[in-house]
Design an enzyme around this catalytic site. Sequence first.
Site, short mmCIF file in Angstrom:
data_model
loop_
_atom_site.label_atom_id
_atom_site.label_comp_id
_atom_site.label_asym_id
_atom_site.label_seq_id
_atom_site.Cartn_x
_atom_site.Cartn_y
_atom_site.Cartn_z
N HIS A 15 -20.86 91.08 -41.51
CA HIS A 15 -20.19 90.85 -40.23
C HIS A 15 -19.68 92.15 -39.63
CE1 HIS A 15 -16.19 91.59 -41.89
NE2 HIS A 15 -16.55 90.86 -42.93
N GLU A 68 -16.56 84.81 -48.28
CA GLU A 68 -16.18 86.00 -49.03
C GLU A 68 -15.42 85.64 -50.31
OE1 GLU A 68 -16.71 88.73 -50.16
OE2 GLU A 68 -16.04 90.29 -48.79
#
Length: 199
Positions: free
Chosen positions: A13, A84
């Site tokens: 990202h 994550e």
Amino acid sequence: MSTAPPVIYLARHGETAWSLSGQHTGLTDLPLTEHGERNARALGQRLRGLSFAKVFTSPLQRAVRTCELAGFGPMAEPDPDLVEWDYGQYEGRRTVEIHRERPDWQLFRDGCPGGESPLEVGIRADRVIARVRAVEGDVLLFSSAHILRVLAARWLGLEAAGGRLLLLGTASLSVLGYEHNLAEPVIRAWNQTGHVEGG
């Protein structure tokens, strides 16, 4: 005539406030910064012309938004295994602060109190790899640095801790694949950032 083995693209990202400050960002659902949004669009330019049989993204907004700005939002499927690392009590903290309390702490060896161990993250990565390997064709994944680093290590058959050897910048692109056949997984490219501002 044999077809080429599939290729797996890993997109980290774009920048967030915490990736900029170095704070551990696990399940905290932060948006991209303006700079992060620009680099997500640049990542889309880097991926232009490529086609994918499947696109998967972490359901957290920093990955989803990067995916959208890169032009793959409509075809992306959320995959909760791509979130994550859960940093538990270390969420929002910087490594230098943690080292004041635990000077010998290493994420990829010790995991996080109240969060995930390297083994647990590796199990999630293995599930992603199994899904990816079941797809006929190239695949694109949008996620965060530490889970992608573990995923690459597991792709190679290394322990999850092997991810400590593989750094990833924001909005970077990496490529996993095979050398000669499906029994020979390799890293074809790693941490490409030439497309991002300052890359």
